[in-house]
Design a protein around this motif. Structure first.
Motif, PDB file in Angstrom:
ATOM      1  N   THR A  39      40.950  -9.256 -67.271  1.00 36.00           N
ATOM      2  CA  THR A  39      39.890 -10.053 -66.641  1.00 36.00           C
ATOM      3  C   THR A  39      38.488  -9.652 -67.063  1.00 36.00           C
ATOM      4  OG1 THR A  39      39.774  -8.555 -64.735  1.00 36.00           O
ATOM      5  CG2 THR A  39      41.344 -10.398 -64.612  1.00 36.00           C
ATOM      6  N   GLY A  40      38.327  -8.446 -67.628  1.00 37.31           N
ATOM      7  CA  GLY A  40      37.002  -7.959 -67.987  1.00 37.31           C
ATOM      8  C   GLY A  40      36.248  -7.360 -66.826  1.00 37.31           C
ATOM      9  N   GLU A  41      36.892  -7.236 -65.662  1.00 38.51           N
ATOM     10  CA  GLU A  41      36.251  -6.611 -64.508  1.00 38.51           C
ATOM     11  C   GLU A  41      36.383  -5.099 -64.606  1.00 38.51           C
ATOM     12  OE1 GLU A  41      38.091  -8.219 -61.044  1.00 38.51           O
ATOM     13  OE2 GLU A  41      37.256 -10.228 -61.332  1.00 38.51           O
ATOM     14  N   HIS A  42      35.286  -4.401 -64.354  1.00 40.02           N
ATOM     15  CA  HIS A  42      35.311  -2.943 -64.396  1.00 40.02           C
ATOM     16  C   HIS A  42      36.133  -2.399 -63.224  1.00 40.02           C
ATOM     17  CE1 HIS A  42      32.248  -3.515 -67.391  1.00 40.02           C
ATOM     18  NE2 HIS A  42      31.407  -4.026 -66.511  1.00 40.02           N
ATOM     19  N   LEU A  43      36.649  -1.172 -63.387  1.00 43.35           N
ATOM     20  CA  LEU A  43      37.518  -0.595 -62.368  1.00 43.35           C
ATOM     21  C   LEU A  43      37.213   0.880 -62.186  1.00 43.35           C
ATOM     22  CD1 LEU A  43      40.094  -0.743 -60.532  1.00 43.35           C
ATOM     23  CD2 LEU A  43      41.410  -0.078 -62.578  1.00 43.35           C
ATOM     24  N   ALA A  44      37.027   1.283 -60.929  1.00 42.46           N
ATOM     25  CA  ALA A  44      36.953   2.705 -60.577  1.00 42.46           C
ATOM     26  C   ALA A  44      38.221   3.025 -59.802  1.00 42.46           C
ATOM     27  CB  ALA A  44      35.717   2.981 -59.708  1.00 42.46           C
ATOM     28  N   VAL A  45      39.035   3.944 -60.324  1.00 38.58           N
ATOM     29  CA  VAL A  45      40.311   4.229 -59.688  1.00 38.58           C
ATOM     30  C   VAL A  45      40.447   5.719 -59.421  1.00 38.58           C
ATOM     31  CG1 VAL A  45      41.456   4.182 -61.951  1.00 38.58           C
ATOM     32  CG2 VAL A  45      42.828   4.040 -59.883  1.00 38.58           C
ATOM     33  N   GLN A  46      40.614   6.058 -58.160  1.00 37.69           N
ATOM     34  CA  GLN A  46      40.826   7.452 -57.763  1.00 37.69           C
ATOM     35  C   GLN A  46      42.323   7.717 -57.742  1.00 37.69           C
ATOM     36  OE1 GLN A  46      38.372   9.791 -54.834  1.00 37.69           O
ATOM     37  NE2 GLN A  46      40.085   9.316 -53.489  1.00 37.69           N
ATOM     38  N   ALA A  47      42.745   8.719 -58.505  1.00 38.71           N
ATOM     39  CA  ALA A  47      44.160   9.067 -58.603  1.00 38.71           C
ATOM     40  C   ALA A  47      44.296  10.562 -58.398  1.00 38.71           C
ATOM     41  CB  ALA A  47      44.708   8.665 -59.976  1.00 38.71           C
ATOM     42  N   GLY A  48      44.897  10.938 -57.288  1.00 35.18           N
ATOM     43  CA  GLY A  48      45.034  12.345 -56.950  1.00 35.18           C
ATOM     44  C   GLY A  48      45.864  13.125 -57.949  1.00 35.18           C
ATOM     45  N   THR A  49      45.712  14.453 -57.922  1.00 34.21           N
ATOM     46  CA  THR A  49      46.491  15.329 -58.784  1.00 34.21           C
ATOM     47  C   THR A  49      47.981  15.024 -58.621  1.00 34.21           C
ATOM     48  OG1 THR A  49      44.834  17.065 -58.539  1.00 34.21           O
ATOM     49  CG2 THR A  49      46.992  17.731 -59.342  1.00 34.21           C
ATOM     50  N   GLY A  50      48.690  14.941 -59.752  1.00 34.41           N
ATOM     51  CA  GLY A  50      50.117  14.672 -59.707  1.00 34.41           C
ATOM     52  C   GLY A  50      50.478  13.213 -59.834  1.00 34.41           C
ATOM     53  N   THR A  51      49.451  12.336 -59.885  1.00 34.24           N
ATOM     54  CA  THR A  51      49.723  10.900 -60.015  1.00 34.24           C
ATOM     55  C   THR A  51      50.229  10.547 -61.407  1.00 34.24           C
ATOM     56  OG1 THR A  51      47.980  10.398 -58.414  1.00 34.24           O
ATOM     57  CG2 THR A  51      48.688   8.606 -59.833  1.00 34.24           C
ATOM     58  N   GLY A  52      49.782  11.286 -62.405  1.00 31.99           N
ATOM     59  CA  GLY A  52      50.107  10.939 -63.786  1.00 31.99           C
ATOM     60  C   GLY A  52      49.152   9.897 -64.311  1.00 31.99           C
ATOM     61  N   LYS A  53      47.847  10.105 -64.053  1.00 30.98           N
ATOM     62  CA  LYS A  53      46.862   9.079 -64.395  1.00 30.98           C
ATOM     63  C   LYS A  53      46.697   8.900 -65.898  1.00 30.98           C
ATOM     64  CE  LYS A  53      42.892  12.144 -63.457  1.00 30.98           C
ATOM     65  NZ  LYS A  53      42.424  12.425 -64.814  1.00 30.98           N
ATOM     66  N   GLY A 428      34.198   8.798 -48.344  1.00 32.16           N
ATOM     67  CA  GLY A 428      35.130   7.706 -48.145  1.00 32.16           C
ATOM     68  C   GLY A 428      34.769   6.426 -48.873  1.00 32.16           C
ATOM     69  N   SER A 429      33.747   6.461 -49.747  1.00 29.29           N
ATOM     70  CA  SER A 429      33.282   5.256 -50.426  1.00 29.29           C
ATOM     71  C   SER A 429      33.051   5.531 -51.914  1.00 29.29           C
ATOM     72  CB  SER A 429      31.979   4.759 -49.794  1.00 29.29           C
ATOM     73  OG  SER A 429      31.380   3.742 -50.577  1.00 29.29           O
ATOM     74  N   PHE A 430      33.298   4.498 -52.728  1.00 27.16           N
ATOM     75  CA  PHE A 430      33.009   4.592 -54.161  1.00 27.16           C
ATOM     76  C   PHE A 430      31.521   4.409 -54.465  1.00 27.16           C
ATOM     77  CE2 PHE A 430      37.509   3.353 -54.322  1.00 27.16           C
ATOM     78  CZ  PHE A 430      38.002   4.183 -55.314  1.00 27.16           C
ATOM     79  N   ASP A 431      30.754   3.918 -53.494  1.00 29.07           N
ATOM     80  CA  ASP A 431      29.391   3.458 -53.767  1.00 29.07           C
ATOM     81  C   ASP A 431      28.453   4.565 -54.254  1.00 29.07           C
ATOM     82  OD1 ASP A 431      29.991   0.864 -53.251  1.00 29.07           O
ATOM     83  OD2 ASP A 431      29.109   0.794 -51.255  1.00 29.07           O
ATOM     84  N   GLY A 432      28.651   5.799 -53.780  1.00 26.86           N
ATOM     85  CA  GLY A 432      27.765   6.882 -54.197  1.00 26.86           C
ATOM     86  C   GLY A 432      27.791   7.101 -55.697  1.00 26.86           C
ATOM     87  N   LEU A 433      28.997   7.271 -56.248  1.00 30.25           N
ATOM     88  CA  LEU A 433      29.101   7.470 -57.693  1.00 30.25           C
ATOM     89  C   LEU A 433      28.775   6.181 -58.446  1.00 30.25           C
ATOM     90  CD1 LEU A 433      32.190   9.824 -58.095  1.00 30.25           C
ATOM     91  CD2 LEU A 433      29.855  10.259 -58.819  1.00 30.25           C
ATOM     92  N   ALA A 434      29.186   5.051 -57.894  1.00 31.41           N
ATOM     93  CA  ALA A 434      28.895   3.786 -58.571  1.00 31.41           C
ATOM     94  C   ALA A 434      27.398   3.586 -58.755  1.00 31.41           C
ATOM     95  CB  ALA A 434      29.493   2.626 -57.782  1.00 31.41           C
ATOM     96  N   ALA A 435      26.617   3.968 -57.741  1.00 36.99           N
ATOM     97  CA  ALA A 435      25.164   3.831 -57.847  1.00 36.99           C
ATOM     98  C   ALA A 435      24.621   4.690 -58.980  1.00 36.99           C
ATOM     99  CB  ALA A 435      24.514   4.217 -56.521  1.00 36.99           C
ATOM    100  N   SER A 436      25.174   5.889 -59.156  1.00 42.56           N
ATOM    101  CA  SER A 436      24.703   6.759 -60.231  1.00 42.56           C
ATOM    102  C   SER A 436      25.071   6.198 -61.602  1.00 42.56           C
ATOM    103  CB  SER A 436      25.282   8.172 -60.071  1.00 42.56           C
ATOM    104  OG  SER A 436      26.662   8.209 -60.369  1.00 42.56           O
ATOM    105  N   TRP A 437      26.084   5.324 -61.644  1.00 43.09           N
ATOM    106  CA  TRP A 437      26.463   4.669 -62.905  1.00 43.09           C
ATOM    107  C   TRP A 437      25.692   3.379 -63.137  1.00 43.09           C
ATOM    108  CZ3 TRP A 437      32.118   4.840 -60.858  1.00 43.09           C
ATOM    109  CH2 TRP A 437      32.608   6.147 -60.923  1.00 43.09           C
ATOM    110  N   GLY A 438      24.878   2.964 -62.165  1.00 44.26           N
ATOM    111  CA  GLY A 438      24.118   1.725 -62.316  1.00 44.26           C
ATOM    112  C   GLY A 438      24.854   0.496 -61.840  1.00 44.26           C
ATOM    113  N   LEU A 439      25.955   0.671 -61.090  1.00 45.32           N
ATOM    114  CA  LEU A 439      26.718  -0.468 -60.588  1.00 45.32           C
ATOM    115  C   LEU A 439      26.229  -0.867 -59.198  1.00 45.32           C
ATOM    116  CD1 LEU A 439      30.352   0.528 -61.635  1.00 45.32           C
ATOM    117  CD2 LEU A 439      28.842  -1.130 -62.744  1.00 45.32           C
ATOM    118  N   PRO A 440      26.346  -2.144 -58.865  1.00 44.03           N
ATOM    119  CA  PRO A 440      25.937  -2.610 -57.526  1.00 44.03           C
ATOM    120  C   PRO A 440      26.928  -2.129 -56.473  1.00 44.03           C
ATOM    121  CG  PRO A 440      27.011  -4.382 -58.729  1.00 44.03           C
ATOM    122  CD  PRO A 440      26.876  -3.248 -59.700  1.00 44.03           C
ATOM    123  N   PRO A 441      26.619  -2.320 -55.177  1.00 47.95           N
ATOM    124  CA  PRO A 441      27.570  -1.936 -54.131  1.00 47.95           C
ATOM    125  C   PRO A 441      28.937  -2.556 -54.361  1.00 47.95           C
ATOM    126  CG  PRO A 441      25.461  -2.504 -53.157  1.00 47.95           C
ATOM    127  CD  PRO A 441      25.373  -2.854 -54.614  1.00 47.95           C
TER     128      PRO A 441
END
Length: 712
Positions: A39-53, A428-441
Motif C-alpha cells: 500500500t505504500g503506508e509507513h509502519l512502526a511495529v514493536q516486536a518484543g524480544t523472541g518474536t523473530g522480527k 504506551g504510545s508510538f507518537d513520541g518516537l514518531a514525532a522525532s521522525w517527523g511523522l504526524p500523530p
C-alpha cells in the motif's frame, strides 16, 4: 500475475527450513510489513524480544525484491545486528526461500566509504606524519613516542593487510586498530577522488562494495549511512523503494550524530598544517592564527549551551570563515582525470574537503541565532569537553534542534519505511518516537481527543507535548500528500506476568547528587545475596557503577565485574560463564547485553535514567517544546527515560525459560506523578513494592538454578 507464494506461506517455509516454530507475533508482523509494502503506508511495529522480527521483515522484503526487481534497504544501528543479518539471518533465509522464490535471492552489506581501505591514500604516499598531530592532541611541546610508534606499527600492518583482504572492510580486520590509525588509510566520501579520477578506481574496495550492493535484492546498511544518503544531493545507496529500519528507537539520535559538527583549536591547527604545503606561508599562518583565536575563545567561556553569540565569538568565527575560504581559493580546483600528479590531487582534495567542512560549520554557527524565537532556530550550539589523554579539551559543537523535517522530506517522502524495535511505544504510545521522525500523530484526530482529556494525566501531557516536537526547529517542507502510517505492537512470546517481577523499592529515599545512600546500598547487598550473584547492575553513570562495585566487593564474597575493568564484550562473556558473577556498568550495558539462562536472574537499576540536566541538546529541545505550549519535561526528559528504562528492563528475559527480578531502586517510579507514564512504557511484568517477597523469590530461584546445575 506472480507465481510467488504469499508471505504467510513463505514465512512458514522459512520457519520449517530453519527448524523453528510458529510464532503468532512473527506472522502478524510479516503480514503487516507485506501490507505496508503493497500500500505504500509507513509502519512502526514493536516486536518484543523472541518474536523473530528479523525473519518477519526479511521474508516480505525478499519477496518484494524478487517479484519487482527493486532493491530493499535494511538499516541497523549496531555492527552486531549488521553481522547477524549478513552472516546468519540472510544466508539461511535466502537458502530456505530459493525454491519458493524461483531463484537465489542476492544480498550485500554497504557501509560508509570511511569503513574501507583507500588504495590511493595508501600507495600515493599521502599518509600524514604523526608528530604534528600528536603535538596538537597532547597540547604540549613534545610528541608521545609510544603513541607515535603504535601508530606506525598499525599503519604498517594495514599496508600489509591490503594485499591479503578481499573486502578492505575495517570490520574484517582482526585485531582492530585505533580510529587514529584507520584514518591514515581511509577517506570520507567528500575526500574521495572518484573512481574515474583515481588511479586505483578499478580496484577500489568501496566501489566494489557499492557495485555489489547495486545488484542485490536486499542491501544491509547502518543508520549513519542512511543519514548521509538523506543529507547528500548525490545517491549514496542504490535505488530503492522500501527501507526497513531495525533498532528504530535509535534512528533520531544516529541522524543527529551525523548532522553534528564541531570546531576546536586543535582541529583548526591541524588543518593549517595540512594546508601548509599547498598554500603560501602567509595563508597557512593566518589559519594558525585563527586556531589561537578559537582556542582563546573556548578557554574564556564556560562549557554549556549558547543562547546567542558571546563576546569575541563573531570576530573569531568570521575571521576563521574568511581565512579558510581564502586558503580554499588559493589551493584551486582538483585536476581532472587524465592529468598528472595523482598524489597531489589526493592531497589537494583532502585539504579542500576539510576546508569546506570547517568553513560551513563556522557559517552554520554564525547563522544559528538569526531567529529570535529559539524554538524556530535550526541548530543548537554549545561548548563541550572531550577527555584527551587525561586532559579536558574544549570543543565548540553545533547540532540540529530536530531531525524530523530532514527525515520527513528525505526518507519518508521517497520510500515506504518500516520501523521496528523491541521498544517503540513510550508511555504506551508510538507518537513520541514518531514525532522525532517527523511523522504526524498516529491516529487522525488524536490531538483533539487528547486535548479533551484531563490535563492532570501525565501520559496525556506527554502525548500532546510529543506532537509539538514536530513543530520545533526547521519545519519540514509542505507535503503534496499527507503521510500515512500505522503503528502495531505484535507483543512478545514471553509471559511477563509469570516470568518476571518488577520491584520498585518505594521505601528508599529518592536518589540524590551525593551518590548511593547507605540504605540503598544495603538493599543492593540484600538482593544480590538472595540471588546468589547472577546480577546485572545498570547505573546512571560510570562513577555510580564503580562506587557501587567497590562497596559491594567489600561486603559480599562474590565476583563483581565493573565496566572499564576490561573490554565490555569480554566482561559480558565472563559474566555469562559464571552464575555467581555480577556485572555493573552503564549505557552500553543498558542496551547491549544478551545473556539468556541462569547467569542472569536479577537486573538492578539504580535510578530512573533521565538525561543529564546539563545536556545542552536535550535541554534545548525541552525548552523548545515548552515554548510551543507543551510539557518539555514529559516530551523530552521523561520520553528519554522511558525508552532507556524499557531497554534496560529488557535485559532480563532473553529466552522463554528465563525467570527473575527487575529491581528499580528509585522510589520516584512509585511515588512521582510521572511514574505511571514510565511504567506504561514497560512490558506487563508482575509488580510489587514488597522487598521481602522479592528476596524470597530470588532465593527460591537460586535454589532451582543450583538443583538444575547439580542434575547437569
Amino acid at each position: 500475475m506472480t507465481d510467488i507464494p504469499e508471505v504467510p506461506d513463505l514465512l512458514s517455509s522459512a520457519v520449517e527450513a530453519l527448524g523453528g516454530a510458529r510464532r503468532d507475533g512473527q506472522l502478524k508482523m510479516a503480514s503487516a510489513v507485506a501490507h505496508s509494502i503493497d500500500t505504500g503506508e509507513h509502519l512502526a511495529v514493536q516486536a518484543g524480544t523472541g518474536t523473530g522480527k528479523s525473519l518477519a521483515y526479511l521474508v516480505p522484503s525478499l519477496r518484494h525484491a524478487v517479484d519487482t526487481g527493486k532493491t530493499v534497504v535494511v538499516s541497523t544501528a549496531t555492527i552486531a545486528l549488521q553481522r547477524q543479518l549478513v552472516e546468519r539471518d540472510l544466508p539461511r533465509t535466502a537458502t530456505a526461500l530459493t525454491g519458493p522464490l524461483g531463484r537465489v535471492p542476492e544480498f550485500a552489506i554497504l557501509k560508509g566509504r570511511g569503513n574501507y581501505l583507500c588504495l590511493n591514500k595508501i600507495h600515493a604516499g599521502t599518509i600524514e606524519e604523526p608528530e604534528g598531530d600528536l603535538f596538537d592532541a597532547l597540547g604540549g611541546g613534545k610528541a608521545d613516542p609510544f603513541a607515535a610508534s603504535r601508530l606506525g606499527r598499525e599503519v604498517t600492518r594495514l599496508r600489509e593487510w591490503t594485499s591479503d583482504t578481499e573486502t578492505g572492510d575495517r570490520d574484517d580486520l582482526t585485531p582492530g586498530v585505533t580510529d587514529r590509525s584507520w584514518r591514515q588509510v581511509s577517506v570520507t566520501a567528500r575526500e574521495c577522488l572518484g573512481a574515474t579520477n583515481c588511479s586505483y578506481g578499478a580496484d577500489c574496495f568501496a566501489e566494489k562494495a557499492k557495485a555489489k550492493a547495486g545488484k542485490a535484492d536486499v542491501v544491509v546498511t547502518n543508520h549513519a549511512l542512511l543519514a548521509i544518503d538523506a543529507m547528500s544531493p548525490a545517491a549514496i545507496l542504490p535505488e530503492h523503494d522500501v527501507v526497513v529500519v531495525d533498532e528504530a528507537h535509535e534512528l533520531a539520535d544516529r541522524i543527529t550524530s551525523v548532522a553534528t559538527a564541531e570546531i576546536s583549536g586543535a582541529s583548526v591547527a591541524g588543518l593549517a598544517r595540512r594546508c601548509a604545503k599547498l598554500v603560501d606561508e602567509e595563508v597557512a599562518d593566518d589559519i594558525s592564527g585563527s586556531a589561537e583565536l578559537i582556542e582563546s575563545l573556548l578557554d574564556d567561556i564556560a562549557p554549556g549551551r549558547w543562547t546567542g553569540l558571546p563576546d569575541g565569538a563573531p570576530l573569531a568565527l568570521s575571521s576563521l570563515r574568511d581565512r579558510l575560504w581564502k586558503a580554499h581559493t588559493a589551493i584551486g580546483p582538483v585536476r581532472r582525470s587524465g592529468e598528472v600528479d595523482p598524489e597531489g590531487n589526493a592531497a589537494r582534495l583532502a585539504a579542500l574537503t576539510s576546508l569546506e567542512e570547517m568553513h560551513d560549520t563556522a557559517v552554520r554557527i554564525l547563522a544559528a541565532f538569526d531567529d529570535p524565537d529559539e524554538a524556530k532556530r535550526p541548530d543548537v550550539v554549545w561548548i563541550g569537553e572531550d577527555l584527551v589523554r587525561g586532559d579536558r579539551k574544549r570543543v565548540l559543537r553545533v547540532a540540529p534542534l530536530s531531525v524530523g523535517g530532514l527525515l520527513r522530506a528525505s526518507l519518508f517522502a521517497h520510500a515506504t519505511v518500516i520501523l521496528t524495535s523491541a521498544t517503540l511505544t513510550v508511555g504506551g504510545s508510538f507518537d513520541g518516537l514518531a514525532a522525532s521522525w517527523g511523522l504526524p500523530p498516529h491516529r487522525p484526530g488524536s490531538a483533539d481527543a487528547t486535548s479533551a482529556a484531563p490535563d492532570s494525566d501525565p501520559a496525556t501531557e506527554a502525548t500532546k507535548s510529543a506532537q509539538s516536537i514536530t513543530a520545533i526547529g526547521k519545519p519540514p517542507p509542505a507535503d503534496e500528500k499527507k503521510l500515512v502510517w500505522n503503528g502495531l505492537d505484535v507483543g512478545s512470546p514471553f509471559d511477563h506476568q509469570k516470568s518476571a517481577i518488577l520491584y520498585v523499592a518505594k521505601h528508599l529515599p529518592a536518589p540524590g547528587r551525593e551518590g548511593m545512600s547507605a540504605r540503598t546500598l544495603d538493599e543492593v547487598v540484600d538482593l544480590i545475596t538472595a540471588a546468589g550473584g547472577r546480577t546485572l547492575g545498570l547505573f546512571s553513570s560510570m562513577r555510580a557503577a564503580k562506587d557501587a562495585a567497590e562497596a559491594v566487593r567489600t561486603r559480599i564474597d562474590l565476583p563483581v565485574l565493573c565496566q572499564g575493568d576490561g573490554a565490555t564484550g569480554a566482561l559480558v562473556k565472563e559474566f555469562a560463564a559464571d552464575e555467581k558473577t555480577c556485572l555493573f556498568g552503564t549505557l552500553s550495558l543498558w542496551q547491549g547485553v544478551d545473556v539468556p539462562g541462569p547467569s542472569l536472574n536479577l537486573v538492578l537499576i539504580d535510578r530512573i535514567p533521565f538525561p543529564r540536566p546539563d545536556d545542552p541538546l536535550l535541554m534545548a529541545r525541552q525548552r523548545a517544546v515548552a515554548a510551543r505550549g507543551g510539557n518539555g519535561f514529559m516530551a523530552i526528559a521523561a520520553g528519554h527515560a522511558a525508552l532507556l528504562l524499557a531497554q534496560g528492563t529488557g535485559r532480563l528475559l532473553r529466552g522463554t525459560s528465563d525467570r527473575g527480578v527487575i529491581a528499580v531502586l528509585d522510589s520516584r517510579l512509585a511515588t512521582a506523578r510521572y511514574g505511571n507514564y514510565l511504567l506504561a512504557s514497560l512490558p506487563p511484568f508482575w509488580r510489587t513494592t514488597d522487598g521481602q517477597l522479592v528476596r524470597g523469590a530470588l532465593s527460591r530461584l537460586q535454589g532451582t538454578n543450583t538443583t538444575d546445575g547439580d542434575r547437569a
